[in-house]
Design a protein around this motif. Sequence first.
Motif, short mmCIF file in Angstrom:
data_model
loop_
_atom_site.label_atom_id
_atom_site.label_comp_id
_atom_site.label_asym_id
_atom_site.label_seq_id
_atom_site.Cartn_x
_atom_site.Cartn_y
_atom_site.Cartn_z
N GLY A 10 0.78 -1.22 0.00
CA GLY A 10 0.00 0.00 0.00
C GLY A 10 0.81 1.27 0.00
O GLY A 10 0.33 2.30 0.44
N GLY A 11 2.04 1.23 -0.49
CA GLY A 11 2.85 2.44 -0.59
C GLY A 11 2.48 3.26 -1.80
O GLY A 11 1.97 2.73 -2.79
N PRO A 12 2.73 4.57 -1.77
CA PRO A 12 2.36 5.44 -2.88
C PRO A 12 3.22 5.25 -4.13
O PRO A 12 2.80 5.58 -5.23
N ASP A 13 4.41 4.72 -3.95
CA ASP A 13 5.33 4.52 -5.07
C ASP A 13 5.74 3.06 -5.15
O ASP A 13 6.09 2.45 -4.13
N ALA A 14 5.70 2.50 -6.34
CA ALA A 14 6.15 1.12 -6.53
C ALA A 14 7.64 1.02 -6.24
O ALA A 14 8.41 1.94 -6.51
N THR A 36 4.08 -17.44 -4.49
CA THR A 36 3.85 -16.05 -4.10
C THR A 36 3.73 -15.13 -5.31
O THR A 36 4.21 -15.44 -6.39
N SER A 37 3.07 -14.02 -5.05
CA SER A 37 3.01 -12.94 -6.04
C SER A 37 2.95 -11.62 -5.28
O SER A 37 2.63 -11.59 -4.09
N LEU A 38 3.25 -10.54 -5.98
CA LEU A 38 3.28 -9.21 -5.37
C LEU A 38 2.42 -8.27 -6.19
O LEU A 38 2.48 -8.28 -7.42
N LEU A 39 1.64 -7.46 -5.50
CA LEU A 39 0.79 -6.49 -6.17
C LEU A 39 0.97 -5.14 -5.47
O LEU A 39 0.79 -5.04 -4.26
N GLN A 43 -0.23 0.70 -8.47
CA GLN A 43 -0.19 0.32 -9.89
C GLN A 43 -1.35 -0.57 -10.30
O GLN A 43 -1.43 -0.96 -11.46
N ALA A 44 -2.22 -0.94 -9.39
CA ALA A 44 -3.24 -1.96 -9.67
C ALA A 44 -4.64 -1.37 -9.75
O ALA A 44 -4.99 -0.45 -9.02
N ALA A 45 -5.44 -1.96 -10.61
CA ALA A 45 -6.85 -1.59 -10.72
C ALA A 45 -7.65 -2.33 -9.65
O ALA A 45 -7.27 -3.42 -9.22
N PRO A 46 -8.76 -1.74 -9.19
CA PRO A 46 -9.56 -2.38 -8.14
C PRO A 46 -10.00 -3.82 -8.47
O PRO A 46 -9.97 -4.68 -7.59
N ASP A 47 -10.38 -4.09 -9.71
CA ASP A 47 -10.80 -5.45 -10.05
C ASP A 47 -9.63 -6.43 -10.02
O ASP A 47 -9.80 -7.59 -9.68
N GLU A 48 -8.43 -5.95 -10.32
CA GLU A 48 -7.23 -6.78 -10.23
C GLU A 48 -6.95 -7.15 -8.77
O GLU A 48 -6.61 -8.29 -8.45
N ALA A 72 -3.64 5.31 3.13
CA ALA A 72 -4.97 5.49 2.56
C ALA A 72 -5.21 4.49 1.44
O ALA A 72 -6.35 4.03 1.26
N LEU A 73 -4.18 4.13 0.68
CA LEU A 73 -4.35 3.14 -0.38
C LEU A 73 -4.82 1.80 0.19
O LEU A 73 -5.72 1.16 -0.36
#
Length: 181
Positions: A10-14, A36-39, A43-48, A72-73
Amino acid sequence: MSPVLLGLVGGPDAGGRTTTAVEGVLVGAEKAGATTSLLELSQAAPDEVAAALEAADGVVFGSPVYRATYSALLKQVLEATERGRWGEKTQPLQGKVAATVLTGASAHHFLAVDDLRNVLAGFFAVQVLSPGLYVEQAGYVDRTTLTPETAELAAVHGAALADLARAVRGSAALQAITPQV
């Protein structure tokens, strides 16, 4: 079958410090046999995000600490996540496990881990690995490298989360726990 664990940052910058810490947890989970995976929420859309939460056995929730709480993210994602209550049609976190990874400039805000754990455990009825991981600036060699001690601790959290995911998956009772309200 190996547990599927999602790192949700949930950070503002990837690619920031929080990403580095969450990746450290995921490394430990992979060594313990998890997939594992990272999102990155920035950078991600809500449906993703919704699809990734649904598909995972567990989630590593990562956030920098701002004003003594998580970002907030991340709050936005949690507020949009259904719990299967009051006519909601999904409950993507039910029967799942989570770990919390918060980062900050100093140790002063380490108790923010408790706020996130309480929301996950109390509001969503998620089985949360305790204690959460809080990584302050001293836990990094640089922005993308944890100190050896912090990397070891993060890896232990990841291995423990993989074990917890297997335990919850093997327990019908733990999977059936729902939010009370």
